[in-house]
Each structure stands twice: as structure tokens, then as C-alpha cells.
Design an enzyme around this catalytic site. Structure first.
Site, PDB file in Angstrom:
ATOM      1  N   GLU A 194      55.710  25.320  42.889  1.00 42.16           N
ATOM      2  CA  GLU A 194      55.032  24.418  43.842  1.00 42.16           C
ATOM      3  C   GLU A 194      53.568  24.175  43.481  1.00 42.16           C
ATOM      4  O   GLU A 194      53.047  23.081  43.683  1.00 42.16           O
ATOM      5  CB  GLU A 194      55.146  24.936  45.270  1.00 42.16           C
ATOM      6  CG  GLU A 194      54.860  26.416  45.406  1.00 42.16           C
ATOM      7  CD  GLU A 194      54.229  26.812  46.735  1.00 42.16           C
ATOM      8  OE1 GLU A 194      53.812  25.941  47.518  1.00 42.16           O
ATOM      9  OE2 GLU A 194      54.125  28.030  46.974  1.00 42.16           O
TER      10      GLU A 194
ATOM     11  N   ARG B 205      58.184  35.424  47.855  1.00 46.48           N
ATOM     12  CA  ARG B 205      57.037  34.862  48.567  1.00 46.48           C
ATOM     13  C   ARG B 205      57.434  34.481  49.991  1.00 46.48           C
ATOM     14  O   ARG B 205      57.938  35.318  50.691  1.00 46.48           O
ATOM     15  CB  ARG B 205      56.468  33.671  47.798  1.00 46.48           C
ATOM     16  CG  ARG B 205      55.018  33.454  48.144  1.00 46.48           C
ATOM     17  CD  ARG B 205      54.319  32.604  47.149  1.00 46.48           C
ATOM     18  NE  ARG B 205      53.378  33.368  46.372  1.00 46.48           N
ATOM     19  CZ  ARG B 205      52.845  32.980  45.245  1.00 46.48           C
ATOM     20  NH1 ARG B 205      53.183  31.833  44.725  1.00 46.48           N
ATOM     21  NH2 ARG B 205      51.974  33.718  44.634  1.00 46.48           N
TER      22      ARG B 205
ATOM     23  N   GLY C  15      53.574  32.008  37.863  1.00 46.57           N
ATOM     24  CA  GLY C  15      54.170  33.266  37.405  1.00 46.57           C
ATOM     25  C   GLY C  15      55.149  33.036  36.267  1.00 46.57           C
ATOM     26  O   GLY C  15      55.831  32.018  36.234  1.00 46.57           O
TER      27      GLY C  15
ATOM     28  N   ARG D 179      71.570  58.524  52.867  1.00 49.03           N
ATOM     29  CA  ARG D 179      70.232  57.980  53.154  1.00 49.03           C
ATOM     30  C   ARG D 179      70.281  56.486  53.476  1.00 49.03           C
ATOM     31  O   ARG D 179      71.234  55.792  53.118  1.00 49.03           O
ATOM     32  CB  ARG D 179      69.346  58.117  51.905  1.00 49.03           C
ATOM     33  CG  ARG D 179      68.835  59.497  51.690  1.00 49.03           C
ATOM     34  CD  ARG D 179      68.049  59.546  50.393  1.00 49.03           C
ATOM     35  NE  ARG D 179      67.545  60.895  50.179  1.00 49.03           N
ATOM     36  CZ  ARG D 179      67.079  61.329  49.020  1.00 49.03           C
ATOM     37  NH1 ARG D 179      67.064  60.541  47.973  1.00 49.03           N
ATOM     38  NH2 ARG D 179      66.627  62.558  48.901  1.00 49.03           N
TER      39      ARG D 179
ATOM     40  N   THR E   9      60.949  28.761  39.102  1.00 48.17           N
ATOM     41  CA  THR E   9      60.482  29.879  39.941  1.00 48.17           C
ATOM     42  C   THR E   9      61.657  30.779  40.298  1.00 48.17           C
ATOM     43  O   THR E   9      62.756  30.290  40.617  1.00 48.17           O
ATOM     44  CB  THR E   9      59.792  29.453  41.263  1.00 48.17           C
ATOM     45  OG1 THR E   9      59.700  30.600  42.101  1.00 48.17           O
ATOM     46  CG2 THR E   9      60.520  28.377  42.029  1.00 48.17           C
ATOM     47  N   ILE E  10      61.398  32.073  40.250  1.00 51.01           N
ATOM     48  CA  ILE E  10      62.447  33.003  40.674  1.00 51.01           C
ATOM     49  C   ILE E  10      62.681  32.857  42.175  1.00 51.01           C
ATOM     50  O   ILE E  10      63.716  33.257  42.678  1.00 51.01           O
ATOM     51  CB  ILE E  10      62.104  34.471  40.330  1.00 51.01           C
ATOM     52  CG1 ILE E  10      60.832  34.938  41.049  1.00 51.01           C
ATOM     53  CG2 ILE E  10      62.009  34.679  38.827  1.00 51.01           C
ATOM     54  CD1 ILE E  10      60.660  36.452  41.074  1.00 51.01           C
ATOM     55  N   ASP E  11      61.697  32.301  42.908  1.00 53.64           N
ATOM     56  CA  ASP E  11      61.787  32.243  44.376  1.00 53.64           C
ATOM     57  C   ASP E  11      62.788  31.194  44.880  1.00 53.64           C
ATOM     58  O   ASP E  11      63.192  31.239  46.040  1.00 53.64           O
ATOM     59  CB  ASP E  11      60.410  31.921  44.983  1.00 53.64           C
ATOM     60  CG  ASP E  11      59.335  32.912  44.559  1.00 53.64           C
ATOM     61  OD1 ASP E  11      59.689  34.050  44.213  1.00 53.64           O
ATOM     62  OD2 ASP E  11      58.141  32.537  44.562  1.00 53.64           O
TER      63      ASP E  11
ATOM     64  N   GLN F 162      61.874  41.939  38.441  1.00 51.60           N
ATOM     65  CA  GLN F 162      62.725  40.781  38.754  1.00 51.60           C
ATOM     66  C   GLN F 162      62.406  39.560  37.917  1.00 51.60           C
ATOM     67  O   GLN F 162      63.194  38.624  37.844  1.00 51.60           O
ATOM     68  CB  GLN F 162      62.549  40.373  40.228  1.00 51.60           C
ATOM     69  CG  GLN F 162      63.113  41.357  41.201  1.00 51.60           C
ATOM     70  CD  GLN F 162      62.446  41.241  42.561  1.00 51.60           C
ATOM     71  OE1 GLN F 162      62.987  40.635  43.463  1.00 51.60           O
ATOM     72  NE2 GLN F 162      61.273  41.814  42.720  1.00 51.60           N
TER      73      GLN F 162
ATOM     74  N   MET G 268      61.115  40.183  45.743  1.00 44.17           N
ATOM     75  CA  MET G 268      60.116  39.101  45.788  1.00 44.17           C
ATOM     76  C   MET G 268      60.686  37.873  46.502  1.00 44.17           C
ATOM     77  O   MET G 268      61.771  37.927  47.066  1.00 44.17           O
ATOM     78  CB  MET G 268      59.673  38.753  44.370  1.00 44.17           C
ATOM     79  CG  MET G 268      58.699  39.748  43.785  1.00 44.17           C
ATOM     80  SD  MET G 268      58.105  39.170  42.168  1.00 44.17           S
ATOM     81  CE  MET G 268      56.697  40.243  41.942  1.00 44.17           C
TER      82      MET G 268
HETATM   83  O1  F6P Z   1      56.352  33.048  42.622  1.00 39.96           O
HETATM   84  C1  F6P Z   1      56.905  34.082  41.874  1.00 39.96           C
HETATM   85  C2  F6P Z   1      56.362  35.427  42.348  1.00 39.96           C
HETATM   86  O2  F6P Z   1      56.993  36.429  41.569  1.00 39.96           O
HETATM   87  C3  F6P Z   1      56.547  35.703  43.843  1.00 39.96           C
HETATM   88  O3  F6P Z   1      57.859  36.083  44.166  1.00 39.96           O
HETATM   89  C4  F6P Z   1      55.517  36.769  44.058  1.00 39.96           C
HETATM   90  O4  F6P Z   1      55.056  36.812  45.386  1.00 39.96           O
HETATM   91  C5  F6P Z   1      54.406  36.346  43.141  1.00 39.96           C
HETATM   92  O5  F6P Z   1      54.976  35.513  42.156  1.00 39.96           O
HETATM   93  C6  F6P Z   1      53.691  37.494  42.483  1.00 39.96           C
HETATM   94  O6  F6P Z   1      52.646  36.997  41.753  1.00 39.96           O
HETATM   95  P1  F6P Z   1      51.813  37.809  40.681  1.00 39.96           P
HETATM   96  O7  F6P Z   1      52.642  37.912  39.432  1.00 39.96           O
HETATM   97  O8  F6P Z   1      50.586  37.003  40.477  1.00 39.96           O
HETATM   98  O9  F6P Z   1      51.569  39.163  41.266  1.00 39.96           O
END
Ligand code: F6P
Length: 348
Positions: free
Chosen positions: A103, A172, A11, A163, A126-128, A280, A170
């Protein structure tokens, strides 16, 4: 003259261009030639390579995305993929490769190094923030900043309309973005894959909070959180596509909606859901990510210069170090209980 290739895989992520710039500039300073490989591992499989000079990397530091393009191509899943990668590498006269990725991309790099002695260096993207053996990946800080800003903005609607606002972020299979943005944004409930708080527990927290006179709430849920029930039932909500990529990942997304419905039905509180999605990952990196990406890029170029291959630039405390690609990709870095305890201390 020696020649180094650079690729970006997986990504897109804020800070990729800052790494490309740093690797290129430092390599050119050492009279190396630099080659940009298009679209991740696909560029080496298909032989799409272009020269990178000062001009190409000028002005890219604050730009999001990647000037090299990216895909989730896995050469191990392409017919003759690995042989094609090696053939392109040799034909292009490359001496080293800097692979910038998470990864999956770095998993391929680790395997190529272990099995074929491939001269590769990794940079953790990675943003994760789920890569092992580094404290932080670049891109994470930007994602957390965007998610936190969104939570701040949603607070005003939550308060004005009494509310429950559910925010799906995100991450993962790890909850780093949810945890950090949730803590920073003062969320009342944070749901992550590593700590499967049940739907019943989450609703009871909201009810208790409302009973004390607070008639609005913010819930942050990580896309990989499985809807978990007191009965023991668990459901992973995947996105509409439900397809898997070449690394076997299912497309996540949708848990926010499912959770929002549950909350409204079970508590009677009016609930709205916001899915932040690719917002994000988009746009300009924060200063912290630009600095981290730059330091990683310089380290990667230095490792190339020393011919120390099979390594990944990493952050330990405030130091940039190098770790083995094998260690970096052995397992995911998940949120430990002591981190979740910070969120729990202020829940409700
Ligand atoms: O690994 C980065 C990420 O943005 C995850 O947080 C998310 O699940 C995934 O990639 C989304 O992937 P794509 O851009 O292929 O929809």
C-alpha cells in the site's frame, strides 16, 4: 531503445525476485533495456540505478528477499523528494517504471501518476494480503505456509504438556495471515483486528474446550489485534521501538505476550507464547507464490509495452487482470465477516 526501471519497496517478501526476473526477461525479449533501482524509492531520490540483464536475474527465482534491496523511503516525506525522483528518472533515460510493493510503495506510485502523469505500473506485494482490488498478493501464500507449519509443530508441545500455545503472526492491520494459518492449523481461537473478540470470550472458549476433556489449545493472534475487554477497553500493543516509519506506521508486535499473560491469569492454564516475526517473510517462496509473482511480472511488462500506465497487475479468480493504482490503494482489503465465520465454525 526504450528503458524500463524496476524497484522494490516496503518490507521484503518472498517472490520479489521472481517478479524482477519476469519483468526483466520479458522486457529484454522485446529489446527493451532494464534498469534496477536500488532500495525502493530511495534509489530514485538518490540516483542509484544499475543495469539488469539476463545474467543478473539468472538463478534468482527461488531466492527470498530482493536483489535490488528495499527501504520504506517515502519521496513525499523527503525534502524535494518528488523532484529528485523525476530528475533521476529523466537523467537515466527511463520510459517506464515497474514499482513492486504494498500500500505504501504503490500509494506513492498512484500519487505520482495522478499528480505528475508518471509512467508507472504496480505489482501487488505483501505477506499481509491487504491490498485492495486483487484477490491475492504474492508472498502471502509463503507466509501462511510458514505460519501453518509453526502451528503444526506447536501442536505437539501443546498436547504433550497440556498447555495453551499462543502464536503471534504478522499482518499489520488485517488478519489474513492469522485467519488462513489458523484455519489450516486447526487453531482453537483466532484473534484478528477486524473481529475484536474479547479477552473474556477467548478465555471462556478455552475453558469450555478444556471442560470437554481437551486439555491443550492453540490460539493464533494477529499482531494488529487490539486487546479488547468486555468493559469496552481496547489496547493496541505496539513493539518496543514504537517508532513510526515515513508512512506513519507504528512498529507492531507484543500482543501475543500480553494475551498469553491474560489467558494464564484468567484461566489458570499453563500458557506459552511464540512470536513468528520476520521468519514469516524470509526464505524461498512457495511454488504458488513463484507462479503468481511470475504472472504478475509478465503482466506488468506487457502493460509497460502497451504504455497503459497508472495500473496494477491483479488476480481476479484465476485471471491476471489490471486495475487502477488508485483503486488498489484507496482502502485496505480487510477480512470480511463471511471469512471469519469459517474460523468460528471450528473454534474451541
Ligand atoms: O507489511 C509486512 C510486514 O511484515 C507486516 O506484517 C509487519 O507489521 C511489518 O511489515 C514489519 O515491518 P518491519 O520489517 O519494518 O519490522
Amino acid at each position: 531503445m526504450a528503458r524500463v526501471g524496476i524497484l522494490t519497496g516496503g518490507g521484503d517478501c518472498p517472490g520479489l525476485n521472481a517478479v524482477i526476473r519476469a519483468v526483466t526477461r520479458r522486457s529484454l525479449d522485446r529489446d527493451w533495456e532494464v534498469a534496477g533501482i536500488r532500495d525502493g524509492w530511495r534509489g530514485l531520490v538518490d540516483g542509484v540505478v544499475e543495469p539488469l540483464g539476463r545474467r543478473e536475474v539468472s538463478g534468482i527465482l527461488p531466492r527470498g528477499g530482493t536483489i535490488l534491496g528495499t527501504t520504506r523511503t517515502n519521496p513525499y516525506k523527503v525534502d524535494g523528494g518528488v523532484e529528485k525522483v523525476i530528475a533521476t528518472f529523466e537523467r537515466e533515460g527511463l520510459d517506464a517504471l515497474v514499482a513492486i510493493g504494498g500500500e505504501d510503495t504503490l500509494g506513492v506510485a498512484a500519487k505520482l501518476h495522478a499528480q505528475r502523469g508518471f509512467p508507472v505500473i504496480g505489482v501487488p506485494k505483501t505477506i499481509d494480503n491487504d491490498l485492495n482490488a486483487t484477490d491475492y498478493t504474492f508472498g502471502f501464500d509463503t507466509a501462511v505456509m510458514i505460519a501453518t507449519e509453526a502451528i503444526d509443530r506447536l501442536h505437539t508441545t501443546a498436547e504433550s504438556h497440556n498447555r495453551v500455545m499462543v502464536v503471534e503472526v504478522m499482518g499489520r492491520h488485517t488478519g489474513w495471515i492469522a485467519l488462513h494459518s489458523g484455519i489450516a492449523g486447526g487453531a482453537d481461537v483466532i484473534l484478528i483486528p477486524e473481529q475484536p473478540v474479547t479477552v473474556e470470550e477467548a478465555c471462556s472458549l478455552l475453558e469450555k474446550r478444556h471442560a470437554t476433556g481437551k486439555d491443550f489449545s492453540i490460539v493464533v493472534v494477529s499482531e494488529g489485534y487490539e486487546l479488547t475487554y468486555a468493559s469496552g477497553k481496547k489496547t493496541l500493543v505496539a513493539g518496543e521501538a514504537r517508532a513510526t516509519d515515513q508512512f506513519g506506521h507504528v512498529v507492531l508486535g507484543g500482543v501475543g505476550d500480553a494475551l498469553g499473560r491474560e489467558i494464564e491469569e484468567r484461566t489458570g492454564f499453563e500458557t506459552r507464547v511464540t512470536v513468528l516475526g520476520h521468519v514469516q517473510r524470509g526464505g524461498t517462496p512457495t511454488p504458488r507464490d513463484r507462479v503468481l509473482a511470475t504472472r504478475y511480472g509478465l503482466k506488468a511488462a506487457d502493460l509497460v509495452h502497451e504504455s497503459t500506465f497508472g495500473r496494477m497487475a491483479a488476480l481476479h479468480g484465476d485471471q491476471i487482470v489490471d486495475v487502477s493504482l488508485e483503486e488498489a490503494t484507496r482502502e485496505l482489503k480487510t477480512v470480511p465477516p463471511e471469512w471469519y465465520a469459517v474460523a468460528q465454525a471450528l473454534a474451541g
